[in-house]
Design a protein around this motif. Structure first.
Motif, PDB file in Angstrom:
ATOM      1  N   UNK A 114       0.810  -1.223   0.000  1.00 53.13           N
ATOM      2  CA  UNK A 114       0.000   0.000   0.000  1.00 53.13           C
ATOM      3  C   UNK A 114       0.840   1.268   0.000  1.00 53.13           C
ATOM      4  N   UNK A 115       2.162   1.133  -0.107  1.00 52.08           N
ATOM      5  CA  UNK A 115       3.042   2.291  -0.074  1.00 52.08           C
ATOM      6  C   UNK A 115       3.450   2.714   1.314  1.00 52.08           C
ATOM      7  N   UNK A 116       2.959   2.027   2.341  1.00 54.25           N
ATOM      8  CA  UNK A 116       3.350   2.346   3.703  1.00 54.25           C
ATOM      9  C   UNK A 116       4.788   1.941   3.981  1.00 54.25           C
ATOM     10  N   UNK A 117       5.414   2.637   4.903  1.00 49.89           N
ATOM     11  CA  UNK A 117       6.811   2.381   5.237  1.00 49.89           C
ATOM     12  C   UNK A 117       6.887   1.261   6.267  1.00 49.89           C
ATOM     13  N   UNK A 118       7.745   0.279   5.995  1.00 48.73           N
ATOM     14  CA  UNK A 118       7.937  -0.840   6.909  1.00 48.73           C
ATOM     15  C   UNK A 118       9.343  -0.791   7.506  1.00 48.73           C
ATOM     16  N   UNK A 119       9.432  -0.860   8.806  1.00 43.94           N
ATOM     17  CA  UNK A 119      10.727  -0.890   9.500  1.00 43.94           C
ATOM     18  C   UNK A 119      11.667   0.196   8.979  1.00 43.94           C
ATOM     19  N   UNK A 120      11.323   1.471   9.195  1.00 46.51           N
ATOM     20  CA  UNK A 120      12.162   2.539   8.640  1.00 46.51           C
ATOM     21  C   UNK A 120      13.536   2.653   9.297  1.00 46.51           C
ATOM     22  N   UNK A 121      13.721   2.026  10.458  1.00 44.62           N
ATOM     23  CA  UNK A 121      14.987   2.157  11.183  1.00 44.62           C
ATOM     24  C   UNK A 121      15.491   0.784  11.606  1.00 44.62           C
ATOM     25  N   UNK A 122      16.796   0.604  11.498  1.00 42.19           N
ATOM     26  CA  UNK A 122      17.442  -0.618  11.978  1.00 42.19           C
ATOM     27  C   UNK A 122      18.531  -0.248  12.965  1.00 42.19           C
TER      28      UNK A 122
ATOM     29  N   UNK B  54      18.446   4.650  21.765  1.00 40.95           N
ATOM     30  CA  UNK B  54      18.018   4.272  20.410  1.00 40.95           C
ATOM     31  C   UNK B  54      16.533   3.966  20.328  1.00 40.95           C
ATOM     32  N   UNK B  55      15.931   3.488  21.427  1.00 45.56           N
ATOM     33  CA  UNK B  55      14.491   3.227  21.408  1.00 45.56           C
ATOM     34  C   UNK B  55      13.702   4.526  21.257  1.00 45.56           C
ATOM     35  N   UNK B  56      14.197   5.615  21.885  1.00 45.41           N
ATOM     36  CA  UNK B  56      13.543   6.907  21.717  1.00 45.41           C
ATOM     37  C   UNK B  56      13.611   7.394  20.284  1.00 45.41           C
ATOM     38  N   UNK B  57      14.761   7.163  19.631  1.00 44.76           N
ATOM     39  CA  UNK B  57      14.899   7.541  18.225  1.00 44.76           C
ATOM     40  C   UNK B  57      13.947   6.714  17.370  1.00 44.76           C
ATOM     41  N   UNK B  58      13.877   5.415  17.645  1.00 38.66           N
ATOM     42  CA  UNK B  58      12.996   4.542  16.865  1.00 38.66           C
ATOM     43  C   UNK B  58      11.543   4.981  17.004  1.00 38.66           C
ATOM     44  N   UNK B  59      11.124   5.334  18.213  1.00 40.14           N
ATOM     45  CA  UNK B  59       9.739   5.770  18.417  1.00 40.14           C
ATOM     46  C   UNK B  59       9.449   7.053  17.654  1.00 40.14           C
ATOM     47  N   UNK B  60      10.413   7.978  17.653  1.00 39.19           N
ATOM     48  CA  UNK B  60      10.226   9.229  16.916  1.00 39.19           C
ATOM     49  C   UNK B  60      10.105   8.961  15.421  1.00 39.19           C
ATOM     50  N   UNK B  61      10.931   8.071  14.903  1.00 39.27           N
ATOM     51  CA  UNK B  61      10.880   7.723  13.485  1.00 39.27           C
ATOM     52  C   UNK B  61       9.553   7.044  13.149  1.00 39.27           C
ATOM     53  N   UNK B  62       9.080   6.175  14.038  1.00 35.39           N
ATOM     54  CA  UNK B  62       7.819   5.471  13.788  1.00 35.39           C
ATOM     55  C   UNK B  62       6.641   6.435  13.711  1.00 35.39           C
ATOM     56  N   UNK B  63       6.698   7.541  14.459  1.00 31.69           N
ATOM     57  CA  UNK B  63       5.592   8.511  14.435  1.00 31.69           C
ATOM     58  C   UNK B  63       5.532   9.263  13.115  1.00 31.69           C
ATOM     59  N   UNK B  64       6.681   9.565  12.543  1.00 32.86           N
ATOM     60  CA  UNK B  64       6.734  10.321  11.282  1.00 32.86           C
ATOM     61  C   UNK B  64       7.810   9.718  10.374  1.00 32.86           C
ATOM     62  N   UNK B  65       7.556   8.523   9.839  1.00 31.17           N
ATOM     63  CA  UNK B  65       8.608   7.825   9.085  1.00 31.17           C
ATOM     64  C   UNK B  65       9.012   8.529   7.793  1.00 31.17           C
ATOM     65  N   UNK B  66       8.067   9.139   7.104  1.00 31.12           N
ATOM     66  CA  UNK B  66       8.423   9.770   5.831  1.00 31.12           C
ATOM     67  C   UNK B  66       9.305  10.989   6.047  1.00 31.12           C
ATOM     68  N   UNK B  67       8.939  11.821   7.021  1.00 31.96           N
ATOM     69  CA  UNK B  67       9.783  12.980   7.321  1.00 31.96           C
ATOM     70  C   UNK B  67      11.158  12.535   7.803  1.00 31.96           C
ATOM     71  N   UNK B  68      11.208  11.484   8.621  1.00 32.85           N
ATOM     72  CA  UNK B  68      12.479  10.999   9.152  1.00 32.85           C
ATOM     73  C   UNK B  68      13.378  10.488   8.035  1.00 32.85           C
TER      74      UNK B  68
END
Length: 332
Positions: A21-29, A86-100
Motif C-alpha cells: 500500500x506504499x506504507x513504510x515498513x521498518x524505517x529504522x534498523x 536508540x528506542x527513543x529515536x525509533x519511536x520518533x521515526x515510527x511517528x513520522x517515518x516519511x519525514x524521518x
C-alpha cells in the motif's frame, strides 16, 4: 529491527522498505556494534552507504562503519552521541517515518554539495513534506489559528561606525520567525552586503533569541513552488552564509528551529548560560526548513544533526560548545 554487523554485511537491512500500500515498513534498523573481521566490516560499510533505512549503531565500533551509519550511540567523534536512547529515536521515526527518512536522505545528499545547492535540496524536500500526510495530520491536530498580529518594527537596526547591531524585536512572540520578521532581517543583511566594511551582530530582544518559525503562519503559503522560492531566494540563510566572516550571533534562551538553523551559518556564535537549542520539525511531519540541514551539519556533522532533529531533545550550552554548534559561552 535489531541486526549485527554481519547481518548488515549480508543485506539484512535491505529488505523492501515499502509495503504493497506504499506504507513504510521498518524505517529504522539498530546495528549492534561489536568486533568483526575486516572483510565483514568492509561489506557492512558498503551496505550501509546504499541502505534505504535509517541505521543507528550502538556501542563502540570501527570508525569507518560509524561514518557510514546515520548515527551511533557510544564513544567516538562527530559520528556519535555519547548518551542517548536508540528506542527513543525509533519511536520518533515510527511517528513520522516519511519525514524521518527524507531528513536522513537530505543530510546524506547535501553533505558534499555547495551551500546554495544544498539549500535548494533541503527546500525541495521541505515542500514535498508540506504536501504530505504527516504534516497534514499535525495541522489537523493543531487546529486553525488566526494570523499573527503585525508589528511596527519587527527588527531594530542600529549602527555605530562599522558595527551594525540587528535585534529581532518581537519579544511578545519570543521572536518567532514569521514573514515580517524574516523580510526585515533580510533587509538588514542587505546593508552588510552593500557595505563591505560593516560587521553585523545579530541578537534577540526578550526572553528568547528566536523560538523558531511562527506556527500561526504554518501552512499558509499560496503554493509549494512559491514557498520554495521564498525560502531560498527570499530567505536569510543564503545571506548569512555569504556574510559569515562578518556576522556574529549572540544567542540566549530557547533557540528553536530557525533560532539555531540561521545562527549556525554565522562565522561566530556565542550563547549565554542556560541557552538551549532544539530542532522540532520532524515531530510536525517536516524537516528543518530555514537551512538547518546545511548549516548545522557543517558545524556538528550530519549524525548529530540527525539526532537533534529526530529526537527534538534540547541541547544545552555545554554540549553545544563541545560539539562546535556554538563557539563560546558568554557571561549573562
Amino acid at each position: 529491527m535489531h541486526i549485527s554487523i554481519a547481518d548488515l554485511a549480508d543485506g539484512a537491512a535491505d529488505l523492501p522498505l515499502l509495503g504493497p500500500d506504499g506504507g513504510v515498513r521498518d524505517p529504522l534498523a539498530v546495528v549492534e556494534l561489536a568486533p568483526a573481521e575486516p572483510g565483514v566490516v568492509e561489506r557492512a560499510v558498503r551496505r550501509a552507504r546504499e541502505c534505504d533505512r535509517i541505521l543507528v549503531g550502538v556501542g563502540p565500533g570501527d570508525p569507518r562503519l560509524a561514518r557510514a551509519l546515520d548515527l551511533t550511540f557510544g564513544p567516538g567523534g562527530r559520528e556519535t552521541v555519547a548518551a542517548g536512547d536508540p528506542d527513543g529515536v525509533r519511536e520518533a521515526v515510527a511517528r513520522n517515518p516519511r519525514a524521518s527518512l527524507m531528513l536522513r536522505d537530505v543530510l546524506r545528499a547535501t553533505e558534499s554539495l555547495p551551500v546554495h545547492a544544498a539549500l535548494d535540496v533541503e527546500s525541495y524536500a521541505y515542500s514535498a513534506l508540506l504536501g504530505g500526510a504527516e504534516f497534514a495530520a499535525w495541522l489537523s491536530l493543531r487546529g486553525p489559528r488566526p494570523l499573527p498580529p503585525e508589528a511596527a518594527e519587527p527588527v531594530v537596526v542600529t549602527r555605530d561606525g562599522d558595527r551594525l547591531s540587528v535585534t529581532l524585536n518581537r519579544p511578545e512572540r519570543r521572536n518567532a520567525f514569521g514573514r515580517r520578521l524574516r523580510d526585515a532581517l533580510v533587509d538588514a543583511l542587505a546593508v552588510a552586503v552593500a557595505d563591505k566594511d560593516v560587521t553585523l551582530v545579530l541578537q534577540g530582544a526578550g526572553p528568547a533569541f528566536c523560538s523558531g518559525g511562527d506556527l500561526d503562519e504554518f501552512g499558509t503559503a499560496p503554493d509549494l513552488a512559491t514557498a520554495h522560492l521564498v525560502r531560498t531566494r527570499g530567505g536569510a540563510g543564503r545571506l548569512i552564509h555569504r556574510l559569515a566572516d562578518r556576522v556574529e550571533v549572540s544567542a540566549h534562551g530557547p533557540c528553536v528551529g530557525a533560532g539555531i538553523e540561521l545562527p549556525a551559518f554565522a562565522g561566530r556564535v556565542t550563547a549565554r548560560p542556560g541557552t538551549t537549542f532544539r530542532l522540532p520539525e520532524v515531530s510536525m511531519g517536516l524537516i528543518p526548513g530555514a537551512g538547518g540541514t546545511v548549516s548545522i551539519p557543517r558545524r556538528v556533522g550530519r549524525w548529530r544533526t540527525l539526532f537533534m532533529a529526530l529526537t527534538g531533545v534540547p541541547v544545552d550550552v555545554g554540549t553545544a560548545l563541545a560539539w562546535g554548534l556554538i563557539d563560546e559561552v558568554t557571561a549573562a
